[in-house]
Design a protein around this motif. Structure first.
Motif, PDB file in Angstrom:
ATOM      1  N   ALA A  10       0.853  -1.202   0.000  1.00 44.38           N
ATOM      2  CA  ALA A  10       0.000   0.000   0.000  1.00 44.38           C
ATOM      3  C   ALA A  10       0.886   1.248   0.000  1.00 44.38           C
ATOM      4  CB  ALA A  10      -0.917  -0.001   1.232  1.00 44.38           C
ATOM      5  N   SER A  65      -6.283  18.565   7.377  1.00 46.48           N
ATOM      6  CA  SER A  65      -5.258  18.247   6.385  1.00 46.48           C
ATOM      7  C   SER A  65      -5.830  18.196   4.980  1.00 46.48           C
ATOM      8  CB  SER A  65      -4.640  16.888   6.707  1.00 46.48           C
ATOM      9  OG  SER A  65      -5.638  15.885   6.731  1.00 46.48           O
ATOM     10  N   SER A  98     -10.793   9.482  13.116  1.00 49.63           N
ATOM     11  CA  SER A  98     -10.139   9.963  11.900  1.00 49.63           C
ATOM     12  C   SER A  98     -11.199  10.043  10.806  1.00 49.63           C
ATOM     13  CB  SER A  98      -9.036   8.966  11.529  1.00 49.63           C
ATOM     14  OG  SER A  98      -8.505   9.255  10.271  1.00 49.63           O
ATOM     15  N   GLN A 100     -12.876  12.184   7.076  1.00 52.46           N
ATOM     16  CA  GLN A 100     -12.573  12.956   5.868  1.00 52.46           C
ATOM     17  C   GLN A 100     -13.866  13.420   5.194  1.00 52.46           C
ATOM     18  OE1 GLN A 100     -10.301  10.147   3.494  1.00 52.46           O
ATOM     19  NE2 GLN A 100     -12.160   9.235   2.693  1.00 52.46           N
ATOM     20  N   PHE A 105     -16.294   5.494   1.352  1.00 49.90           N
ATOM     21  CA  PHE A 105     -14.965   5.163   0.850  1.00 49.90           C
ATOM     22  C   PHE A 105     -15.108   4.629  -0.568  1.00 49.90           C
ATOM     23  CE2 PHE A 105     -10.721   2.976   1.238  1.00 49.90           C
ATOM     24  CZ  PHE A 105     -10.015   4.150   1.373  1.00 49.90           C
ATOM     25  N   PRO A 110      -9.065  -3.397   1.423  1.00 51.56           N
ATOM     26  CA  PRO A 110      -7.742  -2.783   1.244  1.00 51.56           C
ATOM     27  C   PRO A 110      -7.189  -3.053  -0.152  1.00 51.56           C
ATOM     28  CG  PRO A 110      -7.839  -3.967   3.336  1.00 51.56           C
ATOM     29  CD  PRO A 110      -9.109  -4.290   2.608  1.00 51.56           C
ATOM     30  N   PHE A 113      -8.631  -0.649  -2.606  1.00 49.57           N
ATOM     31  CA  PHE A 113      -8.088   0.706  -2.500  1.00 49.57           C
ATOM     32  C   PHE A 113      -6.700   0.781  -3.143  1.00 49.57           C
ATOM     33  CE2 PHE A 113      -5.972   4.139   0.111  1.00 49.57           C
ATOM     34  CZ  PHE A 113      -6.620   5.182  -0.521  1.00 49.57           C
ATOM     35  N   ALA A 164     -16.374   9.618   9.365  1.00 57.22           N
ATOM     36  CA  ALA A 164     -15.354   8.628   9.747  1.00 57.22           C
ATOM     37  C   ALA A 164     -15.558   7.287   9.036  1.00 57.22           C
ATOM     38  CB  ALA A 164     -15.327   8.442  11.255  1.00 57.22           C
ATOM     39  N   HIS A 166     -16.187   4.205   8.893  1.00 57.87           N
ATOM     40  CA  HIS A 166     -16.269   2.837   9.436  1.00 57.87           C
ATOM     41  C   HIS A 166     -17.334   2.754  10.530  1.00 57.87           C
ATOM     42  CE1 HIS A 166     -12.439   2.271   7.464  1.00 57.87           C
ATOM     43  NE2 HIS A 166     -11.966   3.316   8.121  1.00 57.87           N
ATOM     44  N   PHE A 270      -2.797   9.705  14.517  1.00 62.65           N
ATOM     45  CA  PHE A 270      -4.240   9.540  14.670  1.00 62.65           C
ATOM     46  C   PHE A 270      -4.576   8.174  14.074  1.00 62.65           C
ATOM     47  CE2 PHE A 270      -3.528  14.095  14.581  1.00 62.65           C
ATOM     48  CZ  PHE A 270      -4.323  14.547  15.629  1.00 62.65           C
ATOM     49  N   ALA A 293      -1.030   0.188   7.947  1.00 63.93           N
ATOM     50  CA  ALA A 293      -0.445   1.105   6.949  1.00 63.93           C
ATOM     51  C   ALA A 293       0.072   2.375   7.642  1.00 63.93           C
ATOM     52  CB  ALA A 293      -1.485   1.450   5.892  1.00 63.93           C
ATOM     53  N   SER A 297       3.801   4.203   7.661  1.00 67.70           N
ATOM     54  CA  SER A 297       4.012   5.620   7.365  1.00 67.70           C
ATOM     55  C   SER A 297       4.748   6.303   8.518  1.00 67.70           C
ATOM     56  CB  SER A 297       2.657   6.293   7.103  1.00 67.70           C
ATOM     57  OG  SER A 297       2.793   7.675   6.936  1.00 67.70           O
ATOM     58  N   ARG A 301       8.256   8.201   8.381  1.00 70.27           N
ATOM     59  CA  ARG A 301       8.357   9.657   8.585  1.00 70.27           C
ATOM     60  C   ARG A 301       9.131  10.023   9.847  1.00 70.27           C
ATOM     61  NH1 ARG A 301       3.852  11.675  12.081  1.00 70.27           N
ATOM     62  NH2 ARG A 301       2.066  10.282  11.976  1.00 70.27           N
TER      63      ARG A 301
HETATM   64  C1  HEM Z   1      -6.910   1.151   3.046  1.00 68.75           C
HETATM   65  C2  HEM Z   1      -7.306   2.425   3.164  1.00 68.75           C
HETATM   66  C3  HEM Z   1      -6.396   3.536   3.622  1.00 68.75           C
HETATM   67  C4  HEM Z   1      -5.036   3.650   3.560  1.00 68.75           C
HETATM   68  C5  HEM Z   1      -4.027   2.642   2.980  1.00 68.75           C
HETATM   69  C6  HEM Z   1      -4.687   4.931   4.152  1.00 68.75           C
HETATM   70  C7  HEM Z   1      -3.404   5.419   4.280  1.00 68.75           C
HETATM   71  C8  HEM Z   1      -3.041   6.531   5.024  1.00 68.75           C
HETATM   72  C9  HEM Z   1      -1.698   6.860   5.450  1.00 68.75           C
HETATM   73  C10 HEM Z   1      -0.449   6.049   5.091  1.00 68.75           C
HETATM   74  C11 HEM Z   1      -1.760   7.990   6.189  1.00 68.75           C
HETATM   75  C12 HEM Z   1      -0.608   8.687   6.909  1.00 68.75           C
HETATM   76  C13 HEM Z   1      -0.579   8.181   8.383  1.00 68.75           C
HETATM   77  C14 HEM Z   1       0.489   8.784   9.254  1.00 68.75           C
HETATM   78  O1  HEM Z   1       1.645   8.931   8.812  1.00 68.75           O
HETATM   79  O2  HEM Z   1       0.185   9.104  10.434  1.00 68.75           O
HETATM   80  C15 HEM Z   1      -3.141   8.393   6.238  1.00 68.75           C
HETATM   81  C16 HEM Z   1      -3.612   9.505   6.890  1.00 68.75           C
HETATM   82  C17 HEM Z   1      -4.945   9.813   7.010  1.00 68.75           C
HETATM   83  N1  HEM Z   1      -6.020   9.083   6.561  1.00 68.75           N
HETATM   84 FE1  HEM Z   1      -5.933   7.325   5.593  1.00 68.75          FE
HETATM   85  N2  HEM Z   1      -5.833   5.563   4.564  1.00 68.75           N
HETATM   86  C18 HEM Z   1      -6.901   4.756   4.257  1.00 68.75           C
HETATM   87  C19 HEM Z   1      -8.231   5.004   4.519  1.00 68.75           C
HETATM   88  C20 HEM Z   1      -8.721   6.124   5.138  1.00 68.75           C
HETATM   89  C21 HEM Z   1     -10.098   6.359   5.468  1.00 68.75           C
HETATM   90  C22 HEM Z   1     -11.238   5.368   5.192  1.00 68.75           C
HETATM   91  C23 HEM Z   1     -10.173   7.592   6.065  1.00 68.75           C
HETATM   92  C24 HEM Z   1     -11.353   8.329   6.621  1.00 68.75           C
HETATM   93  C25 HEM Z   1     -12.344   7.779   7.221  1.00 68.75           C
HETATM   94  C26 HEM Z   1      -8.818   8.115   6.129  1.00 68.75           C
HETATM   95  C27 HEM Z   1      -8.475   9.325   6.686  1.00 68.75           C
HETATM   96  C28 HEM Z   1      -7.182   9.736   6.924  1.00 68.75           C
HETATM   97  C29 HEM Z   1      -6.840  10.962   7.614  1.00 68.75           C
HETATM   98  C30 HEM Z   1      -7.825  12.006   8.167  1.00 68.75           C
HETATM   99  C31 HEM Z   1      -5.444  11.002   7.680  1.00 68.75           C
HETATM  100  C32 HEM Z   1      -4.601  12.103   8.322  1.00 68.75           C
HETATM  101  C33 HEM Z   1      -4.423  11.820   9.809  1.00 68.75           C
HETATM  102  C34 HEM Z   1      -3.581  12.904  10.451  1.00 68.75           C
HETATM  103  O3  HEM Z   1      -3.945  14.077  10.324  1.00 68.75           O
HETATM  104  O4  HEM Z   1      -2.552  12.559  11.068  1.00 68.75           O
HETATM  105  N3  HEM Z   1      -7.972   7.206   5.568  1.00 68.75           N
HETATM  106  N4  HEM Z   1      -3.905   7.485   5.525  1.00 68.75           N
END
Ligand code: HEM
Length: 312
Positions: A10, A65, A98, A100, A105, A110, A113, A164, A166, A270, A293, A297, A301
């Motif tokens: 991923a 973000s 968390s 968006q 979705f 996974p 995606f 959110a 889920h 988060f 995942a 990350s 980082r």
């Molecule tokens: C398989 C599905 C997904 C993958 C592979 C993925 C991947 C990622 C990764 C790698 C990050 C960075 C995490 C970090 O370094 O802290 C991230 C951040 C984020 N993702 Fe996802 N994501 C997925 C699904 C979702 C879904 C379903 C949502 C919302 C419901 C979402 C909302 C967010 C948000 C809000 C952040 C930023 C969090 C922050 O501000 O630290 N993601 N995502």
């Protein structure tokens, strides 16, 4: 977890699409932290025994973000935006939501995606790859219309709803339980600007706007839970729920920038799997995969391997 795609794959797909930006989150790379409080209303404790839902005011850390993995992405072009909230519990631990701006979705698994990320990589073959993906993944087509809102440009981070996606199981003190989905609803209402109007806005206008608003007054969101009906899926975040049973369970009040965190090796994560007694993760495979995942990350980082003691 039984999955055919690995968190490492991923991350590779994300990096291929968004580029590699050392020191930044692989997605949602551009963002800022804010501080505030959360106070649950009287309906919350009837639905969950979680300690931040008992009516006392708890500290909250919020990160708004841009969904892109490119930390230099301009605010005035369409993209999904994120709102992540970390509540400090009375015992000093934390629990996260968390969310968006997309309402559903784009994939059911996974693997779906990651296939989508691979298909979306810009190039001559992109339209063909996306068309093929769409025929094999009905979730994309099903969600396009309802997610149109996430392709619009909000007037402010404070004027758009966040979801959110889920399902989580909320258990109350009397032994009752139900699955819920979370929605953050802005007190200011939903407001968008046109693509034309956005052109004259600055590169970082969403952060500038929020900082200006907070100079005047707190920014508030209410937390609503949508309670699942008998046929609503608790494992597929790409499917809308038929239930319109929504309960307002509390208010988030954001008061200003958080300037203390994420300096000198402090790592903020988060993680939607960071729940607490009274709240349980559903069996949604995407929810469980995200935690793995995010650990990848975080390690890339910050160099920190999260292990069992995830950084707060
Ligand atoms: C398989 C599905 C997904 C993958 C592979 C993925 C991947 C990622 C990764 C790698 C990050 C960075 C995490 C970090 O370094 O802290 C991230 C951040 C984020 N993702 Fe996802 N994501 C997925 C699904 C979702 C879904 C379903 C949502 C919302 C419901 C979402 C909302 C967010 C948000 C809000 C952040 C930023 C969090 C922050 O501000 O630290 N993601 N995502």
């Amino acid at each position: 977890m039984n999955t055919v795609v690995t968190p490492g794959e991923a991350m590779d797909a994300i990096h291929d699409l968004e580029g590699t930006h050392p020191g930044f989150r692989a997605l949602h790379a551009k963002g800022s932290l804010y501080r505030g409080t959360f106070t649950a209303g009287p309906e919350a404790a009837k639905l969950s025994s979680a300690s931040h839902l008992d009516g006392r005011t708890v500290a909250a850390l919020v990160r708004f973000s841009n969904g892109s993995g490119d930390p230099t992405r301009a605010d005035n072009v369409p993209h999904v935006r994120g709102m992540a909230v970390k509540f400090t519990l009375p015992d000093g631990k934390t629990t996260d939501i968390s969310s968006q701006t997309a309402r559903l979705f784009t994939a059911s698994t996974p693997e779906g995606f990651v296939d989508f990320l691979r298909a979306a990589k810009p190039g001559l073959g992109t339209p063909l790859r996306l068309a093929k993906y769409a025929t094999q993944n009905p979730a994309l087509v099903r969600t396009l219309k309802v997610n149109a809102v996430a392709a619009k440009i909000p007037a402010s981070y404070a004027t758009i709803e966040y979801h959110a996606l889920h399902a989580f199981r909320w258990s109350d003190a009397s032994g009752g339980s139900r699955f819920v989905r979370y929605h953050w609803v802005p007190e200011a209402g939903e407001h968008f600007i046109s693509l034309l109007a956005a052109r004259s806005k600055g590169h970082d206008f969403l952060n500038d706007d929020l900082d200006a608003r907070l100079g005047e007054a707190p920014v508030r969101f209410t937390l609503q839970v949508q309670i699942a009906g008998p046929d609503d899926s608790t494992v597929d975040p790409s499917v809308a729920w038929a239930s319109d049973d929504r309960v307002t369970v509390g208010t988030l009040e954001i008061v200003g920038l958080e300037t203390e965190r994420e300096h000198d090796g402090d790592v903020v994560v988060f993680d939607p799997m960071r729940v607490t007694a009274g709240i349980e993760a559903s069996d949604d495979p995407i929810l469980h995969f995200r935690s793995l995942a995010y650990s990848e990350s975080v390690e890339l980082r910050s160099g920190i391997s999260r292990g069992p003691d995830a950084p707060n």
